[in-house]
Scaffold this motif. Structure first.
Motif, short mmCIF file in Angstrom:
data_model
loop_
_atom_site.label_atom_id
_atom_site.label_comp_id
_atom_site.label_asym_id
_atom_site.label_seq_id
_atom_site.Cartn_x
_atom_site.Cartn_y
_atom_site.Cartn_z
N SER A 232 0.83 -1.20 0.00
CA SER A 232 0.00 0.00 0.00
C SER A 232 0.87 1.25 0.00
N THR A 233 1.92 1.24 0.80
CA THR A 233 2.84 2.38 0.86
C THR A 233 3.51 2.61 -0.49
N THR A 234 3.92 1.53 -1.13
CA THR A 234 4.55 1.63 -2.45
C THR A 234 3.60 2.27 -3.45
N GLU A 235 2.34 1.85 -3.39
CA GLU A 235 1.33 2.36 -4.33
C GLU A 235 1.06 3.85 -4.11
N ILE A 236 0.96 4.24 -2.86
CA ILE A 236 0.70 5.66 -2.56
C ILE A 236 1.89 6.52 -2.98
N MET A 237 3.10 6.03 -2.76
CA MET A 237 4.30 6.78 -3.19
C MET A 237 4.31 6.94 -4.70
N ALA A 238 3.89 5.91 -5.42
CA ALA A 238 3.86 5.99 -6.88
C ALA A 238 2.78 6.97 -7.34
N TYR A 239 1.64 6.95 -6.66
CA TYR A 239 0.56 7.88 -7.02
C TYR A 239 1.01 9.32 -6.82
N ASN A 240 1.81 9.56 -5.78
CA ASN A 240 2.33 10.90 -5.52
C ASN A 240 3.59 11.22 -6.33
N GLN A 241 3.95 10.30 -7.22
CA GLN A 241 5.09 10.47 -8.15
C GLN A 241 6.42 10.59 -7.42
N THR A 242 6.50 9.98 -6.24
CA THR A 242 7.77 9.93 -5.52
C THR A 242 8.66 8.85 -6.11
N ILE A 243 8.05 7.75 -6.50
CA ILE A 243 8.73 6.63 -7.13
C ILE A 243 7.87 6.15 -8.30
N PRO A 244 8.41 5.31 -9.19
CA PRO A 244 7.58 4.76 -10.26
C PRO A 244 6.63 3.68 -9.74
N TRP A 245 5.64 3.33 -10.53
CA TRP A 245 4.76 2.22 -10.19
C TRP A 245 5.58 0.94 -10.13
N CYS A 246 5.32 0.10 -9.15
CA CYS A 246 6.14 -1.09 -8.91
C CYS A 246 5.28 -2.34 -8.73
N ILE A 247 5.88 -3.47 -9.04
CA ILE A 247 5.32 -4.77 -8.68
C ILE A 247 5.95 -5.17 -7.35
#
Length: 261
Positions: free
Chosen positions: A78-93
């Motif tokens: 969930s944290t990974t997804e939220i970071m990606a949504y905020n464009q902090t990191i790319p979308w990840c598997i």
């Protein structure tokens, strides 16, 4: 007529169930799904949890994050997804093999004659079984290994023994007591030499009672390799889950957004 109505009701129920299975548990995250891999190296059927990005596209490449603690799968996905949504990191598997015995599966002692599962066999599982399985389904680019505590030690062990297996490593508050042999030698970082490796270490390594941890921190500060970038952060937050989430988010931010000096 009655048969037609019954059939129609069944079709509606099926469609609702199908839709419900695709629903996300929040706007930008999903629990993911589990699958099983028959592992010859581990001699067991391995359950693997897999989380795909909210905007998953089978034609695109995604970084892969492998978690070593299945209890952390949902919060960190969930944290990974939220970071990606905020464009902090790319979308990840995000992937996490379920572990039944952490000390056995993440032990840094490689002993091919032992009947116990150990770190060496887990490395083979990643390389020969997990990665080929995932690559047959998804396009994967950068690979990151995350570990906490005992498995955080294992994350560092993988980096030192087979650094090119992953591109980056997060080792959250590890205990290096079982790695004294690797740490005290003169060739601790010898295998890091050809490929680019990034490493994020957290903890309280300056505690005098943790001799192995302090030795490792002292050694890594003296590493001079242009292809090896690393950072060390101490986090003394008394709230356990807050500490994990903070270390994880800052670790990903460092690994994806670092600049080589």
């Amino acid at each position: 007529m009655k048969k037609t109505k019954v059939l129609l009701i069944i079709l509606i129920l099926i469609s609702q169930i199908s839709f419900g299975q695709q629903n996300r548990d929040s706007l930008f995250t999903t629990l993911g799904y589990s699958t099983k891999i028959e592992s010859e190296f581990l001699n067991q059927t391995k359950t693997v949890f897999i989380h795909l990005p909210f905007k998953f596209d089978k034609n695109k490449e995604y970084p892969l994050i492998v978690l070593t603690d299945f209890m952390a799968f949902k919060p960190l996905s969930s944290t990974t997804e939220i970071m990606a949504y905020n464009q902090t990191i790319p979308w990840c598997i995000v992937v996490c093999p379920m572990t039944t015995n952490v000390p056995d599966e993440y032990s840094p002692i490689i002993d091919n004659d032992s009947e116990k599962i150990n770190g060496g066999k887990t490395i083979l599982f990643y390389e020969k079984e997990l990665f080929p399985f995932l690559q047959s389904k998804y396009k994967i680019s950068k690979k990151i290994l995350w570990g906490k505590g005992f498995s955080g030690m294992f994350s560092t062990f993988v980096m030192l023994s087979k650094p090119d297996l992953f591109d980056s490593y997060i080792s959250d508050t590890p205990n290096f007591e079982l790695m004294e042999k690797e740490i005290n030698g003169d060739k601790t970082f010898e295998k890091i030499g050809k490929t680019k490796v990034s490493y994020y270490l957290t903890g309280t390594m300056t505690d005098e009672k943790d001799n192995a941890n302090l030795t490792f921190l002292t050694k890594i500060k003296n590493v001079q390799k242009s292809n090896f970038t690393w950072d060390y952060v101490e986090n003394n937050d008394s709230i356990f889950i807050s500490r994990i989430l903070t270390n994880y988010t800052h670790g990903l931010n460092f690994l994806f957004n670092q600049t080589n000096e």
